[in-house]
Design a protein around this motif. Structure first.
Motif, PDB file in Angstrom:
ATOM      1  N   PHE A   1       0.827  -1.208   0.000  1.00  0.00           N
ATOM      2  CA  PHE A   1       0.000   0.000   0.000  1.00  0.00           C
ATOM      3  C   PHE A   1       0.860   1.256   0.000  1.00  0.00           C
TER       4      PHE A   1
ATOM      5  N   ALA B   1       0.724   4.320  -2.827  1.00  0.00           N
ATOM      6  CA  ALA B   1       0.568   5.717  -2.438  1.00  0.00           C
ATOM      7  C   ALA B   1       1.735   6.584  -2.877  1.00  0.00           C
TER       8      ALA B   1
ATOM      9  N   GLY C   1     -12.924   6.459   5.643  1.00  0.00           N
ATOM     10  CA  GLY C   1     -11.820   7.213   5.079  1.00  0.00           C
ATOM     11  C   GLY C   1     -10.453   6.713   5.479  1.00  0.00           C
TER      12      GLY C   1
ATOM     13  N   THR D   1      -9.186   3.386   5.394  1.00  0.00           N
ATOM     14  CA  THR D   1      -8.621   2.384   4.481  1.00  0.00           C
ATOM     15  C   THR D   1      -8.012   3.025   3.242  1.00  0.00           C
ATOM     16  N   GLU D   2      -8.669   4.039   2.688  1.00  0.00           N
ATOM     17  CA  GLU D   2      -8.180   4.688   1.473  1.00  0.00           C
ATOM     18  C   GLU D   2      -6.856   5.421   1.706  1.00  0.00           C
ATOM     19  N   ARG D   3      -6.566   5.765   2.956  1.00  0.00           N
ATOM     20  CA  ARG D   3      -5.359   6.529   3.270  1.00  0.00           C
ATOM     21  C   ARG D   3      -4.274   5.677   3.930  1.00  0.00           C
ATOM     22  N   TRP D   4      -4.543   4.375   4.047  1.00  0.00           N
ATOM     23  CA  TRP D   4      -3.579   3.468   4.668  1.00  0.00           C
ATOM     24  C   TRP D   4      -2.307   3.382   3.821  1.00  0.00           C
TER      25      TRP D   4
ATOM     26  N   ARG E   1      -0.580   5.896   3.015  1.00  0.00           N
ATOM     27  CA  ARG E   1      -0.432   7.184   2.339  1.00  0.00           C
ATOM     28  C   ARG E   1      -0.252   8.299   3.371  1.00  0.00           C
TER      29      ARG E   1
ATOM     30  N   ARG F   1     -15.301  10.841  10.254  1.00  0.00           N
ATOM     31  CA  ARG F   1     -14.622  10.342   9.054  1.00  0.00           C
ATOM     32  C   ARG F   1     -13.261  11.027   8.936  1.00  0.00           C
TER      33      ARG F   1
ATOM     34  N   ASP G   1     -10.992  13.031   6.145  1.00  0.00           N
ATOM     35  CA  ASP G   1     -11.080  13.731   4.864  1.00  0.00           C
ATOM     36  C   ASP G   1      -9.697  14.205   4.433  1.00  0.00           C
TER      37      ASP G   1
END
Length: 298
Positions: free
Chosen positions: A41, A45, A124, A126-129, A131, A203, A205
């Motif tokens: 991941f 990223a 929000g 998981t999408e930033r894991w 990163r 969340r 963001d």
């Protein structure tokens, strides 16, 4: 059935390191890998690996690719892409498993199967894991640039983050109903200068903006949390290897030479330690390679 002296299941940092020691001992080695590195991941990223001597700041995929290229220069190494399944100890003591339709029999087996991270259910996250949200301050704390850091509590291990991360910035611990500090914990957290936020997270963001349920948004340089780790492969359990419960999850029990409770089976890397990183995985792999080779001389 394909028969091999040594098989290594898992071709990430620990498995590559183990296989290299065996290759240099002029033993025939088969590496089985499904291409699912735990830190993939970070690659996705565009982030880099840190804290690994001579490789600081390089993409993890490049480190792994270089290691594989160097390993495959040895003519006694074979690489098989796929997932090891249906492992068992045969009546003659050999270690058998299947990769796709091919059956494999190895005299000695090294498990470098790794773990996968079970993340807290925060929208929000998981999408930033990998990163802007991480688990290891030693790997990514410096890149917070001594700024504002968030800690999303997922377990009592949040206390360790709360006490460690002031060395890398100004942390806020978001309890998020996942961890209730004792009075002693709160006193220790206060001494380190970490702020405590009891309001629930709505969340994540932007880059690392924590939106709270009371409407406030706290902008941060990055976040840390405490994932639960799960075995990436059932092979250790199928073979009957003893497991231990660590603070983050189960891992394979090994001795100082990386031998498991099953004869001729060794384990290394994240699957065989309570917590780890690339540096420790490489060191573990080398020890497992040494241990497996020495066992073959008995």
């Amino acid at each position: 059935m394909k028969t091999i002296d040594f098989a290594v299941i898992g071709g990430s940092y620990a498995g590559l390191s183990a296989a290299l020691q065996l290759a240099r001992a002029r033993r025939n080695v088969l590496v089985v890998d499904a291409g699912q590195r735990r830190n993939r991941f970070v690659d996705a990223a565009g982030e880099t690996s840190h804290g690994f001597l001579t490789q600081d700041g390089r993409p993890p995929a490049e480190i792994a690719a270089d290691a594989r290229e160097q390993l495959m220069n040895y003519p006694n190494v074979e690489w098989m892409h796929g997932t090891a399944e249906d492992a068992r100890v045969a009546a003659d003591g050999r270690l058998e498993f299947r990769v796709g339709t091919e059956a494999i029999s190895a005299h000695r087996l090294i498990l470098a199967t790794g773990v996968r991270d079970e993340l807290p259910p925060v929208p929000g996250l998981t999408e930033r894991w990998g990163r802007s949200i991480f688990h290891c301050p030693y790997c990514h704390g410096y890149e917070m640039n001594a700024g504002r850091i968030g800690i999303i509590a997922a377990s009592p291990l949040a206390l360790h983050h709360a006490l460690m991360l002031p060395d890398w910035g100004s942390p806020t611990l978001f309890l998020n109903d996942a961890y209730t500090p004792s009075e002693e914990d709160l006193a220790a957290i206060a001494r380190r200068g970490t702020q405590v936020e009891p309001v629930l997270i709505s969340r994540i963001d932007g880059h690392a903006d924590v939106v709270l349920q009371d409407g406030r948004t706290i902008t941060l340089n990055g976040l840390f949390t405490q994932p639960r780790t799960l075995m990436s492969s059932p092979v250790a359990e199928q073979l009957g290897c003893a497991l231990e419960e660590g603070p983050m999850g189960l891992f394979i029990k090994v001795d100082e030479g990386k031998a498991t409770s099953v004869p001729n089976v060794f384990a290394c890397g994240d699957a065989a330690r309570a917590a780890g990183n690339v540096t420790l995985a490489v060191a573990d792999g080398a020890m497992a390679g040494f241990g497996a080779h020495r066992a073959s001389m008995v």
